[in-house]
Scaffold this motif. Structure first.
Motif, short mmCIF file in Angstrom:
data_model
loop_
_atom_site.label_atom_id
_atom_site.label_comp_id
_atom_site.label_asym_id
_atom_site.label_seq_id
_atom_site.Cartn_x
_atom_site.Cartn_y
_atom_site.Cartn_z
N GLY A 102 12.33 -4.07 11.50
CA GLY A 102 11.45 -4.16 10.34
C GLY A 102 11.90 -3.20 9.27
N MET A 103 12.30 -3.75 8.11
CA MET A 103 12.84 -2.89 7.07
C MET A 103 12.03 -3.00 5.79
SD MET A 103 15.23 -0.93 8.08
CE MET A 103 16.05 -0.46 6.56
N GLY A 104 10.71 -2.90 5.95
CA GLY A 104 9.86 -2.69 4.79
C GLY A 104 9.91 -1.22 4.40
N ALA A 105 8.90 -0.74 3.69
CA ALA A 105 8.91 0.64 3.23
C ALA A 105 8.99 1.63 4.39
CB ALA A 105 7.66 0.91 2.39
N THR A 106 8.23 1.37 5.47
CA THR A 106 8.25 2.28 6.61
C THR A 106 9.59 2.27 7.31
OG1 THR A 106 5.87 1.99 6.92
CG2 THR A 106 7.12 2.86 8.78
N GLY A 107 10.17 1.08 7.49
CA GLY A 107 11.48 0.97 8.12
C GLY A 107 12.55 1.71 7.35
N VAL A 108 12.50 1.61 6.02
CA VAL A 108 13.44 2.35 5.19
C VAL A 108 13.25 3.85 5.39
CG1 VAL A 108 14.04 2.94 2.81
CG2 VAL A 108 13.77 0.55 3.46
N GLY A 109 11.99 4.29 5.46
CA GLY A 109 11.72 5.70 5.70
C GLY A 109 12.31 6.18 7.00
N VAL A 110 12.19 5.36 8.05
CA VAL A 110 12.76 5.70 9.35
C VAL A 110 14.28 5.76 9.26
CG1 VAL A 110 13.14 4.88 11.71
CG2 VAL A 110 10.84 4.83 10.73
N PHE A 111 14.88 4.76 8.64
CA PHE A 111 16.34 4.71 8.53
C PHE A 111 16.89 5.94 7.82
CE2 PHE A 111 20.18 3.65 6.13
CZ PHE A 111 21.01 3.19 7.14
N VAL A 112 16.29 6.29 6.68
CA VAL A 112 16.78 7.43 5.91
C VAL A 112 16.59 8.73 6.71
CG1 VAL A 112 16.48 8.77 3.80
CG2 VAL A 112 16.37 6.27 3.71
N ALA A 113 15.43 8.88 7.34
CA ALA A 113 15.19 10.09 8.15
C ALA A 113 16.18 10.18 9.30
CB ALA A 113 13.75 10.07 8.69
N LEU A 114 16.50 9.02 9.89
CA LEU A 114 17.43 9.00 11.01
C LEU A 114 18.84 9.39 10.56
CD1 LEU A 114 17.85 8.39 13.98
CD2 LEU A 114 18.05 5.95 13.41
N VAL A 115 19.29 8.83 9.44
CA VAL A 115 20.62 9.17 8.93
C VAL A 115 20.71 10.66 8.64
CG1 VAL A 115 22.19 8.89 6.96
CG2 VAL A 115 21.11 6.88 8.00
N ARG A 116 19.73 11.18 7.94
CA ARG A 116 19.78 12.60 7.55
C ARG A 116 19.69 13.52 8.76
NH1 ARG A 116 16.19 12.52 1.94
NH2 ARG A 116 17.77 11.45 0.70
N SER A 117 18.89 13.12 9.74
CA SER A 117 18.76 13.96 10.94
C SER A 117 20.03 13.94 11.78
CB SER A 117 17.57 13.48 11.78
OG SER A 117 16.35 13.66 11.08
N LEU A 118 20.67 12.77 11.87
CA LEU A 118 21.92 12.68 12.61
C LEU A 118 23.01 13.52 11.94
CD1 LEU A 118 21.97 8.86 13.47
CD2 LEU A 118 21.70 10.75 15.09
N VAL A 119 23.06 13.46 10.61
CA VAL A 119 24.05 14.25 9.88
C VAL A 119 23.77 15.73 10.05
CG1 VAL A 119 24.90 14.85 7.58
CG2 VAL A 119 24.55 12.44 8.19
N ALA A 120 22.51 16.13 9.86
CA ALA A 120 22.15 17.55 9.96
C ALA A 120 22.37 18.10 11.36
CB ALA A 120 20.70 17.75 9.54
N GLY A 121 22.20 17.25 12.38
CA GLY A 121 22.35 17.71 13.75
C GLY A 121 23.75 17.56 14.31
N GLY A 122 24.70 17.15 13.48
CA GLY A 122 26.07 16.98 13.93
C GLY A 122 26.26 15.79 14.86
N ARG A 123 25.38 14.79 14.78
CA ARG A 123 25.47 13.62 15.65
C ARG A 123 25.99 12.38 14.95
NH1 ARG A 123 22.36 13.80 20.26
NH2 ARG A 123 20.92 15.55 20.53
N ALA A 124 26.37 12.49 13.69
CA ALA A 124 26.68 11.30 12.90
C ALA A 124 27.90 10.53 13.44
CB ALA A 124 26.91 11.69 11.45
N ALA A 125 28.99 11.21 13.68
CA ALA A 125 30.23 10.54 14.09
C ALA A 125 30.02 9.77 15.38
CB ALA A 125 31.35 11.55 14.25
N GLY A 126 30.28 8.47 15.34
CA GLY A 126 30.17 7.63 16.52
C GLY A 126 28.79 7.04 16.77
#
Length: 509
Positions: free
Chosen positions: A21-45
């Motif tokens: 589901g990629m309405g407003a809430t889904g977009v919020g989850v996606f963005v939070a997930l991307v930023r958290s993965l990057v900040a936590g050093g989990r992005a690669a892979g």
């Protein structure tokens, strides 16, 4: 990653995430997930799979309307996607040629917010790919979600996926009331789906079930389309929403976390309804500087709705709606207030007080109120309360609505009762499958039961899912204020933080 017999197999499922589901809430989850993965050093892979059937990601039901008469019901100054940058949306609007400087902080068409969300999503998508996160979009409906020791299995179309964490963001699901009429060609179950209001002829008589902000949207769209037939809005108890006046910043003095901690003994006991009502009474009376005649305020209006609407418009134009600013200031604390209430207090509120709260808390923009007043003055619509029954007369090919002690007959019926919270009546195959197996539990006050802090779904046996989170309007029983973009955005961040924290926990391995 490989595909065997329709099953997408992978090693390291914990590095694979799904957002359904990629309405407003889904977009919020996606963005939070991307930023958290990057900040936590989990992005690669890492991999993020998003599931959405609509071409436009980010619009959802709430913001997908193309009609400019459908305004945001909140000022643009309160709709930033960045909690630490409240003017972000206003600045974005100011950079557009189709928005005047005076309108940038006010009520703008919802389609603009949908574009804003799409740009927000696009920026996060670009960052994800730059940082080595693989993002895969699936234009298919998730029909099932099942968890075992390997991970979370999603069925979408003919495909079977396995993920480490799943975020379910189904958004506003259609009403679960009046389903008996769905096969009738002159019944509009959702004005946002299918032909909607466009199928209604200009001279047809129309009944609108509900008097909330959705009903206001229906009235304005019919007016804009040149509808000439008689329209009646029907409600069980409430009248039209009140009207928002100028925004005034209010600092809470009584409805605060400190006072909640004091009253509950640091959240060791739950509050009764009278205690919560007293907090809000003190907040309003202190903010307004006057004692309020609550008997008069809470009584059903004796005047015609046109008189009440005209008075509400006048108060808003004169800036005499400070009570709205006070209630608006409670938005962030309301979920915690709700959590602090006893089950009996919450149930009492939902059955006895929700309609009056909604009328005063979920107010319409002044521009919309002025348009409705023009319509009412032209006798383009009326309002009937005390709705008791709705039926269809096959011989007359008309709907019969009993309200206000009288029978009303209309050719077309529009359901404007909002999100459906009765899970057993939902048309979502995902929800039905989860419900059948006991992988989700209906909340006693409607919707899905989840853990307040982590948004992990509660199973029938009372246990929490280890890997599945649900965020959105259907968690109303837990968070209450889930028709708010800011609440769902905050919950999106909480769910993502909880999911990634559990990955770091040895017990989650």
């Amino acid at each position: 990653m490989s595909v065997e017999h329709g099953v997408v197999r992978t090693t390291g499922a914990d590095h694979r995430y799904a957002v359904a589901g990629m309405g407003a809430t889904g977009v919020g989850v996606f963005v939070a997930l991307v930023r958290s993965l990057v900040a936590g050093g989990r992005a690669a892979g890492a991999e993020i799979h998003i599931f959405e059937t609509k071409e436009r990601l980010g619009a959802g039901v709430a913001y997908s309307t193309p009609h400019d008469c459908h305004l945001l019901n909140m000022r643009a100054a309160t709709m930033s996607v960045h909690a630490d940058d409240p003017d972000h949306f206003v600045r974005w609007l100011a950079g557009r040629e189709d928005v005047s400087a005076s309108d940038a902080g006010e009520y703008v068409p919802r389609r603009l917010f949908a574009e804003y969300l799409q740009e927000f999503f696009g920026d996060a998508l670009a960052e994800a790919r730059q940082r080595g996160i693989k993002v895969v979009t699936h234009k298919s409906v998730v029909s099932d979600c099942r968890e075992d020791e390997r991970g979370v299995h999603l069925i979408a179309g003919l495909d079977h996926f396995v993920f480490g964490r799943v975020f379910l963001c189904l958004g506003d699901l259609p009403s679960t009331e009046y389903l008996e009429f769905t096969k009738l060609p002159t019944y509009v179950h959702s004005m946002w789906q299918g032909a909607g209001l466009e199928a209604i002829g200009p001279d047809a008589t129309v009944g609108i079930l509900g008097t909330s902000l959705t009903a206001v949207d229906a009235l304005l769209q019919l007016r804009t389309a040149g509808h000439r037939g008689a329209i009646t809005c029907f409600s069980r108890r409430r009248s039209l929403p009140k009207v928002q006046g100028p925004r005034v910043r209010h600092t809470l003095r009584h409805v605060t976390e400190a006072n909640l901690r004091l009253l509950t003994g640091d959240f060791t006991r739950q509050l009764e309804f009278t205690e919560v009502a007293e907090l809000f009474r003190r907040e309003l009376e202190d903010g307004l500087g006057i004692a309020i005649d609550w008997t008069r305020v809470l009584a059903r209006p004796k005047e015609m709705f046109t008189h009440t609407l005209a008075k509400d418009v006048e108060l808003a134009e004169k800036g005499q709606t400070l009570w709205y600013s006070i209630l608006d200031a409670t938005s962030e604390i309301v979920p915690l207030v709700w959590r602090s209430m006893s089950p009996e207090a919450r149930a009492s509120f939902m059955t006895e007080h929700l309609s009056i709260w909604s009328m005063f808390r979920h107010c319409m923009p002044l521009d919309n109120a002025r348009r409705l007043l023009d319509m009412a003055t032209d006798n383009a619509f009326t309002v009937a309360s005390d709705l008791t029954s709705v039926s269809y007369d096959e011989d007359a090919r008309a709907f019969r609505i009993e309200a206000g002690g009288a029978a009303h007959h209309v050719e077309w019926l529009v359901n404007a009762t909002g999100t459906g919270f009765a899970l057993d009546c939902s048309d979502s195959s995902l929800i039905q499958n989860l419900l059948m197996r006991g992988d989700i539990t209906p909340h006693p006050l409607g919707g899905i039961d989840v853990d307040f802090d982590t948004l992990r779904v509660v199973r029938r046996d009372g246990s929490l899912s280890a890997r599945a989170h649900y965020i959105g309007p259907l968690t109303r029983g837990v968070h209450f204020y889930t028709n708010s973009f800011e609440t769902n955005l905050a919950n999106a961040h909480s769910a993502v933080a909880a999911a990634l924290t559990r990955l770091d926990s040895p017990a989650a391995a």
